[in-house]
Write an enzyme that holds these catalytic residues in place. Structure first.
Site, PDB file in Angstrom:
ATOM      1  N   CYS A 147       0.793  -1.218   0.000  1.00  0.00           N
ATOM      2  CA  CYS A 147       0.000   0.000   0.000  1.00  0.00           C
ATOM      3  C   CYS A 147       0.830   1.275   0.000  1.00  0.00           C
ATOM      4  O   CYS A 147       0.503   2.234  -0.682  1.00  0.00           O
ATOM      5  CB  CYS A 147      -0.954  -0.009   1.188  1.00  0.00           C
ATOM      6  SG  CYS A 147      -0.126  -0.254   2.773  1.00  0.00           S
ATOM      7  N   HIS A 158      -2.637   0.368   6.967  1.00  0.00           N
ATOM      8  CA  HIS A 158      -2.841   0.622   5.556  1.00  0.00           C
ATOM      9  C   HIS A 158      -2.491   2.070   5.257  1.00  0.00           C
ATOM     10  O   HIS A 158      -2.437   2.904   6.162  1.00  0.00           O
ATOM     11  CB  HIS A 158      -4.321   0.340   5.214  1.00  0.00           C
ATOM     12  CG  HIS A 158      -4.602   0.288   3.749  1.00  0.00           C
ATOM     13  ND1 HIS A 158      -3.827  -0.393   2.850  1.00  0.00           N
ATOM     14  CD2 HIS A 158      -5.623   0.833   3.014  1.00  0.00           C
ATOM     15  CE1 HIS A 158      -4.330  -0.266   1.637  1.00  0.00           C
ATOM     16  NE2 HIS A 158      -5.419   0.480   1.714  1.00  0.00           N
ATOM     17  N   ASP A 177      -8.188   4.922  -2.888  1.00  0.00           N
ATOM     18  CA  ASP A 177      -7.270   3.871  -2.419  1.00  0.00           C
ATOM     19  C   ASP A 177      -6.696   3.146  -3.625  1.00  0.00           C
ATOM     20  O   ASP A 177      -7.327   2.244  -4.187  1.00  0.00           O
ATOM     21  CB  ASP A 177      -8.022   2.889  -1.522  1.00  0.00           C
ATOM     22  CG  ASP A 177      -7.076   1.872  -0.907  1.00  0.00           C
ATOM     23  OD1 ASP A 177      -5.870   1.905  -1.234  1.00  0.00           O
ATOM     24  OD2 ASP A 177      -7.547   1.042  -0.114  1.00  0.00           O
TER      25      ASP A 177
END
Lengths: 311, 666
Positions: free
Chosen positions: B416, B460, B476
């Site tokens: 991420c 995250h 995202d």
């Protein structure tokens, strides 16, 4: 009518007669009788001259018992108490000459003046109710009742009875000085010896034996057993006494209570009966751990009887 | 078992209890102290058995001095939990060398109690508390054994006594626990020599430097929702915002103005929930995107759109060092007040270091020219991540001097952080204000405890971009590459679930057991360990004492003590109750009590006949009745052949006399 009431009726005159001789000692007289009824032996501890001998003699006479007296001295031998085998030239055999112990009521006077050897001869006879000499066993008469007197052990020339021997006595009582008024009566009245001589037997050995047989049959209720047990237990747990009462002492306490109840015409034992005899039954079997002010008897009341609740 | 002397047995029990109290500290203690303890105990027991002389005073004093110096040398201090525990342990050894009298045993036992207390300062789990209680039980038994005469002790009696004492103390302990004024935080927070390493979100992000991401299964926080929790793909927990980029690292701005809660303009679902954050030793707090309301007061402030914990007394941020509970309201899928971005903020969120990531910049410009607006540009970039051979992995190759370009055009492997970093650079290069958000994504619902558990492994990073007319919008990029990561809410889950299922078959029962364990643990921490001033206030509110907090506590404390004493008294009364199964005895005692209030109490050792005589003398009016009654009592209770009629007669007489006495009462 119950045995209890019969017993009371039979014994009231005896108590009255005894009270006529030993003045002002109703309680001690009753205790002595209760001791006798419970087939126990009696130890009277007191100073010389307060009427120990008189009481013993009066008991023997009124109850119609054969009476012997042994004055215990430091040179007394066991044979002087229980008897001796003597060679009889005529028959060519040893013949046993019975000693004073072969009486229905034996007064062992000043028992703590004799040596332990002589003492134990008597005490063994008391326990076994028989005498064995040269392999022959001679049963003692029935009823057999020993009244031993003892001077307080602080007097000179005494061999105090060991605790194991004291246990042979069901009760120990003290007579004490008479009250002033009674002492004057005593001084004014006739000689006790004369009075004793004039006493008529009111019972006999057989009648006494049948009364003794009633004692174990006096009813003991469960709560009363609890009470006796609690008292005995207290002597073991409280820490006031050197050693607690033994199971034998517990049985003695119960028997004495039963005799006391019977003497008072009750078919069952009540707590007061136990309390009445407890001091005499337990007193000589217990030793206080710490010296407390006041008399032993008062301490015993406070530390034992007043300490255990009646269930 | 060999017959041992009472002294040896006593020593054995005391040493055993002490060892039990010391055992939890073994991991923290230096080896030499543990060895010294074991050696001393062994030697002392042998000495007791063999009758050896104990060491002389001078030797003991020297040993005490030496031990103190050694502890000081090891810890550089005698203060603090670790050094204190070490000192206490070694002193217990030395005390053992002069333990003879009961008093010495008592000192050892009290050292044991202190060690138990220290154990709880390290950890307050339920298991640990159970262990400490067991140790305290043994210590108390050792104490009871020492203080009672030898003949009163059987092997089990001291343990029974100790258990009873602890049980009797329990109500008082509960009252003290509930109502002694609570202090914010941990008042026992002693300086610990080694600060605990906290996993979790860092305030720096440097994707190229991390070759392997550590995955911890430790809980990060738990959230209780008033309604159903949001769907998994919406579980984005914001923690902090990283805006300052130097070409390699993302940092947060140290200073920034406070901002108020955003205003929801339209749509979205509102969620009210409470979070209990595990200690992070950081000051920022997690909240579901977008937090629209936080508790009023000064405990919270949003700085640079990061929620932080403020201590109102010192107006400073305070790190979360103990589990921290707070309530929030969040709006999901809501349009948040679209005001214009202030110029300075806009400049900040467009900033790119000069000359860095040239290929990325070129790509951004190229894509931007193909797009008809910002929204389209975002979609194109995500589409590129999705289409081209980007791979989601926890073990990406390390990146060199130009990490963004290398990732975008060469390695194309990352997690991420790589995607969020690259995405933000692309956005900024195209003139769209963008920032990186670090937090957690996901959370497993625990049906037993009714909460969402978010683990550290759910950490995250994602982005927020400023779109004109819409405000900050969450994007995202990782979801474009690895949709599973978002759907399952956790990295390891996404990667290992398939493999695990193949290996262990159906692990549903294991998951259930795990959830149950976590729920029990959480309930324990919620109800007991984290019982804080707020919890105490809630309790007072429920008792109706809420308005007066200090007096309320005092009242509750006093009442609690009184109740505990009452319970204790009731228990004692029950324990010592006179046990009359016999109705006769009960009737007799009832009568005696009545007579006692008439002024003639019966001595406990007084027989019925004697008592009747005394009553007759004291209360002549009742003499005949009393005589008859005592007679009937004796007949029914002590004489042979007592019938039911006798008993009834006595009970009737006793009732009658009681009534007469009540009437005659002055």
């Amino acid at each position: 009518m119950s045995h209890a009431a019969d017993t009371r009726r039979a014994l009231e005159p005896v108590i009255a007669a005894l009270n006529g001789i030993v003045l002002g000692k109703d309680r001690q007289v009753r205790l002595a009788l209760a001791c006798l009824l419970a087939r126990g032996h009696l130890l009277i501890e007191d100073l010389p001259g307060v009427g120990k001998t008189t009481l013993a003699q009066a008991l023997a006479r009124t109850l119609g018992l054969s009476y012997q007296r042994v004055q215990f001295t430091s040179d007394l031998l066991p044979a002087d108490v229980i008897g001796v085998s003597v060679y009889d030239r005529d028959s060519g055999r040893f013949e046993f000459h019975k000693g004073p112990v072969f009486a229905q009521l034996l007064l062992a006077d000043e028992v703590n003046r004799a040596t332990p050897k002589a003492q134990s001869a008597l005490l063994e006879a008391m326990e076994e109710r028989q005498v064995t000499v040269d392999g022959h066993t001679h049963p003692l008469p029935e009823p057999f009742f020993v009244v031993a007197t003892q001077n307080p052990s602080y007097q000179l020339g005494t061999y105090p009875l060991p605790e194991s021997q004291l246990d042979r006595f069901l009760m120990r009582i003290e007579l004490g000085y008479p009250s002033a008024a009674l002492e004057r009566d005593l001084l004014r009245g006739r000689d006790r010896r004369e009075l004793l001589a004039g006493l008529e037997p009111l019972l006999d050995g057989a009648a006494l034996q049948s009364l003794q047989a009633h004692v174990p049959k006096v009813h003991v209720a469960e709560p009363l057993l609890d009470y006796v047990q609690a008292l005995v237990q207290h002597t073991r747990d409280s820490g006031h006494f050197e050693a607690g009462l033994s199971p034998r002492a517990a049985i003695a306490l119960l028997r004495a209570s039963q005799a006391w109840a019977l003497l008072h015409g009750r078919p069952g034992v009540v707590p007061e009966d136990v309390q009445a005899v407890a001091r005499c039954v337990a007193g000589h079997r217990l030793e206080l751990r710490t010296a407390v002010d006041g008399s032993h008897a008062a301490d015993l009341d406070r530390l034992l009887l007043e300490a255990v609740a009646v269930p | 078992m060999k017959a041992r002397s009472p002294g040896l047995r006593r020593l054995f029990v005391t040493c055993g209890a002490l060892a039990l109290a010391l055992a939890p500290h073994l991991a923290q203690l230096p080896v030499w102290i543990s060895a010294a303890f074991a050696g001393t105990v062994l030697w002392r027991l042998l000495a007791e058995q063999r009758g050896w002389a104990l060491p002389p005073r001078a030797l003991r004093a020297g040993a005490a001095l030496g031990a103190t110096l050694a502890v000081f040398a090891g810890y550089r201090t005698l203060n603090g939990l670790a050094a204190g525990t070490a000192l206490l342990s070694i002193m217990a050894c030395l005390k053992l060398l002069e333990t003879r009298a009961p008093r010495d045993h008592a000192v050892l036992v009290f050292v044991g109690y202190l060690l138990c207390l220290a154990t709880l300062l390290y950890e307050q789990s339920f298991l640990r508390l159970s262990y400490v209680l067991a140790a305290a039980w043994l210590l108390t038994a050792a104490l009871a054994r020492v203080h009672r005469p030898v003949e009163a002790n059987t092997e089990v009696r001291p343990f029974r006594l100790a258990a009873r004492l602890l049980a009797l103390g329990l109500p008082l302990a509960v009252v003290l626990f509930l109502f002694v004024p609570r202090i914010e935080g941990r008042f026992w927070a002693l300086p610990t020599s080694t600060p605990r390493h906290m996993t979790g979100i860092d305030d720096e992000m440097s994707p190229g430097d991390v070759a392997q991401l550590g995955l911890s299964d430790d809980p990060a926080f738990r959230a209780w929702f008033e309604g159903p929790p949001p769907p998994p793909e919406q579980r984005y927990w914001r923690m902090l915002v990283l805006e300052d980029f130097d070409g390699r690292k993302w940092r947060r701005y140290a200073t920034s103005a406070d901002s108020g809660a955003p205003e929801v303009v339209a749509g979205g679902a509102l969620y009210d929930y409470r979070i209990v954050l595990e200690p992070t030793s950081r000051e920022w707090l997690a909240g579901l995107d977008t937090v629209v309301r936080w508790p009023s007061g000064e405990a919270f402030r949003s700085r640079a759109t990061t929620l932080v914990r403020i201590d109102p007394r010192i107006a400073e941020r305070v790190p979360v060092t103990a589990p921290f509970s707070y309530s929030l309201r969040s709006a999901i899928d809501a349009a948040v007040m679209p005001t214009a971005l202030p110029r300075d903020l806009q400049r900040r969120d467009l900033q790119l270091p000069d000359g860095r990531a040239p290929r990325a910049r070129a790509l951004a410009v190229e894509l931007r020219t193909q797009s008809h607006d910002d929204r389209d540009f975002v979609a194109r970039v995500l589409d590129r991540f999705r289409r081209e051979a980007f791979e989601y992995t926890l073990e990406p190759p390390p990146l060199g001097a130009e990490p963004v370009d290398e990732f975008l055009f060469a390695t194309r492997q990352g997690f991420c952080e790589h995607y969020a970093s690259a995405f933000a650079v692309l956005m900024r290069a195209a003139g769209i204000p963008a920032r990186v958000v670090a937090g957690y994504q996901g959370g497993e619902f625990n049906a037993y405890g009714g909460y969402l558990l978010v683990r550290q492994s759910s950490a995250h990073a994602w982005n927020e971009v400023w779109l004109a007319g819409a405000g900050w919008v969450r994007v995202d990029p990782t979801a474009a590459v690895a949709p599973d990561r978002v759907r399952r809410g956790s990295l390891p889950r996404a990667l290992t679930e398939v493999a695990g299922a193949r290996l262990f078959g159906d692990l549903a029962w294991l998951a259930r057991a795990r959830a149950m364990w976590d729920a029990g643990r959480t309930a324990w921490y919620e109800a007991v360990v984290n019982f804080d001033p707020a919890g105490q206030q809630r309790l007072l509110d429920r008792l109706g004492l809420g308005e007066r907090s200090w007096q309320g506590l005092a009242i509750a404390l006093a009442t609690g003590f009184a109740l505990a004493a009452l319970a204790l008294g009731a228990w004692l009364a029950w324990e010592l109750r006179p046990r009359h199964r016999d109705p006769l005895a009960a009737g007799w005692n009832a009568l005696c009590e009545r007579l006692a209030s008439a002024g003639v109490p019966r001595a406990p050792a007084e027989g019925p006949l004697d008592y009747a005589r005394r009553v007759a003398a004291a209360l002549p009016a009742f003499a005949p009745a009393m005589a008859a009654l005592a007679d009937s009592y004796v007949t029914a209770r002590y004489l042979p052949g007592a019938s039911a009629a006798d008993r009834t007669r006595f009970l009737a007489l006793a009732r009658a006399l009681r009534r007469r006495l009540r009437v005659a009462r002055p």
